[in-house]
Design an enzyme around this catalytic site. Structure first.
Site, PDB file in Angstrom:
ATOM      1  N   CYS A  95      15.632  32.496  36.987  1.00  0.00           N
ATOM      2  CA  CYS A  95      15.197  31.822  35.758  1.00  0.00           C
ATOM      3  C   CYS A  95      13.857  32.368  35.236  1.00  0.00           C
ATOM      4  O   CYS A  95      13.820  33.495  34.772  1.00  0.00           O
ATOM      5  CB  CYS A  95      15.193  30.327  36.001  1.00  0.00           C
ATOM      6  SG  CYS A  95      15.668  29.425  34.529  1.00  0.00           S
ATOM      7  N   ARG A 129      18.519  24.634  24.011  1.00  0.00           N
ATOM      8  CA  ARG A 129      18.293  24.746  25.455  1.00  0.00           C
ATOM      9  C   ARG A 129      19.605  24.672  26.239  1.00  0.00           C
ATOM     10  O   ARG A 129      20.470  23.855  25.930  1.00  0.00           O
ATOM     11  CB  ARG A 129      17.345  23.620  25.886  1.00  0.00           C
ATOM     12  CG  ARG A 129      16.819  23.779  27.264  1.00  0.00           C
ATOM     13  CD  ARG A 129      15.631  22.875  27.551  1.00  0.00           C
ATOM     14  NE  ARG A 129      15.056  23.276  28.811  1.00  0.00           N
ATOM     15  CZ  ARG A 129      14.189  24.272  28.956  1.00  0.00           C
ATOM     16  NH1 ARG A 129      13.731  24.922  27.920  1.00  0.00           N
ATOM     17  NH2 ARG A 129      13.747  24.599  30.153  1.00  0.00           N
ATOM     18  N   HIS A 194      20.083  28.277  39.356  1.00  0.00           N
ATOM     19  CA  HIS A 194      19.206  27.819  40.430  1.00  0.00           C
ATOM     20  C   HIS A 194      19.876  26.662  41.122  1.00  0.00           C
ATOM     21  O   HIS A 194      21.044  26.407  40.925  1.00  0.00           O
ATOM     22  CB  HIS A 194      17.798  27.518  39.953  1.00  0.00           C
ATOM     23  CG  HIS A 194      17.649  26.784  38.667  1.00  0.00           C
ATOM     24  ND1 HIS A 194      18.002  25.480  38.511  1.00  0.00           N
ATOM     25  CD2 HIS A 194      17.164  27.179  37.471  1.00  0.00           C
ATOM     26  CE1 HIS A 194      17.719  25.109  37.272  1.00  0.00           C
ATOM     27  NE2 HIS A 194      17.218  26.117  36.610  1.00  0.00           N
TER      28      HIS A 194
HETATM   29  N1  GLN Z   1      10.517  28.705  30.876  1.00  0.00           N
HETATM   30  C1  GLN Z   1      11.755  29.398  30.908  1.00  0.00           C
HETATM   31  C2  GLN Z   1      12.796  28.893  29.935  1.00  0.00           C
HETATM   32  O1  GLN Z   1      12.822  27.743  29.576  1.00  0.00           O
HETATM   33  C3  GLN Z   1      12.266  29.333  32.334  1.00  0.00           C
HETATM   34  C4  GLN Z   1      12.799  28.009  32.712  1.00  0.00           C
HETATM   35  C5  GLN Z   1      13.181  27.914  34.147  1.00  0.00           C
HETATM   36  O2  GLN Z   1      12.648  28.607  34.980  1.00  0.00           O
HETATM   37  N2  GLN Z   1      14.061  27.001  34.443  1.00  0.00           N
HETATM   38  O3  GLN Z   1      13.604  29.688  29.485  1.00  0.00           O
END
Ligand code: GLN
Length: 239
Positions: A95, A129, A194
């Site tokens: 990520c 998102r 993850h």
């Molecule tokens: N900040 C990054 C995003 O939102 C990574 C997020 C994460 O590591 N879950 O894309």
């Protein structure tokens, strides 16, 4: 690389990039070696020590946008990870870790920031998102079974010609480009899965361990791991 007698697994900046239990990936790698009577240790690399360049595997996890910026600045100033990759070390980047190992990525303000340049990949904002269970069909050449994980990210990652996807998305969003998920470039793997990903996907753990040790590893028969994998796959496919 020659076969290491003790395999050293570096957990990189867990206080910054470890929001999703990513530490578990390092634990899984070490434990799967010990179960096979291969000596292994976890080296925790915090922001108060330079990143060692002599570990065999590096694991870096996910985190918030601010933490990710602090992490990339630290890693640029202390280039042990880049040096290790230069001599063939194996890396798993999850990520935010995946994003900062790329060429560049967008910050919260929309400005682009330089990454470590270990992946040929650029991350820009996703229109919406991506949150939820994800199933991925891995690239056939990797020889591993379907991957299952949980994704939570606002970034969309476009791979350049120097990088290949880890696999194709079956359910979920992944990189957000062309149905691709993650990246494999040399012996470095990046992914949006993850959870931690290696607890759910023992094949991926063993692929990294095979690369790092240069050995053919004995299979491990672990009923609980298999049950977890099957349960998550069924759950995601039913949605
Ligand atoms: N900040 C990054 C995003 O939102 C990574 C997020 C994460 O590591 N879950 O894309």
């Amino acid at each position: 690389m020659s076969q290491p007698s003790r395999v050293r697994v570096a957990l990189v900046l867990p206080e910054l990039l470890g929001t999703y239990g990513d530490r578990g990936n390092a634990t899984v790698l070490v434990q799967r070696l010990r179960w096979r009577s291969i000596d292994a240790e976890m080296i925790e690399v915090s922001g108060d020590t330079p990143v060692p360049a002599d570990c065999d595997i590096y694991v870096i996890g996910g985190g918030e946008d601010i933490a990710q910026l602090a992490a990339v600045r630290w890693l640029q100033a202390h280039p042990g990870l880049q040096q290790a990759v230069g001599r063939g070390a194996v890396v798993l980047a999850v990520c935010a870790g995946f994003q900062i190992l790329g060429t560049s990525f967008a910050g919260t303000d929309g400005a682009m920031h330089s990454g470590l340049g270990l992946f040929d990949a650029i991350t820009r904002p996703l229109s919406r998102r991506a949150i939820g269970e994800i199933v991925v069909e891995p690239a056939p050449g990797l020889g591993i079974r379907s991957l299952t994980g949980f994704e939570n990210h606002g970034g969309a990652t476009q791979l350049g010609p120097g990088a290949a996807p880890l696999g194709r998305v079956v359910t979920g969003i992944g990189n957000g480009f062309d149905g691709a998920e993650g990246v494999v470039q040399g012996r470095i793997v990046g992914t949006y899965l993850h959870g931690p990903v290696l607890a759910r996907n023992p094949d991926l753990a063993d692929l990294l361990l095979t690369w790092a040790t240069g050995r053919t590893l004995d299979p491990l028969s672990l009923e609980e791991t298999e049950t977890l994998r099957q349960e998550r796959l069924q759950h995601a496919r039913a949605r």
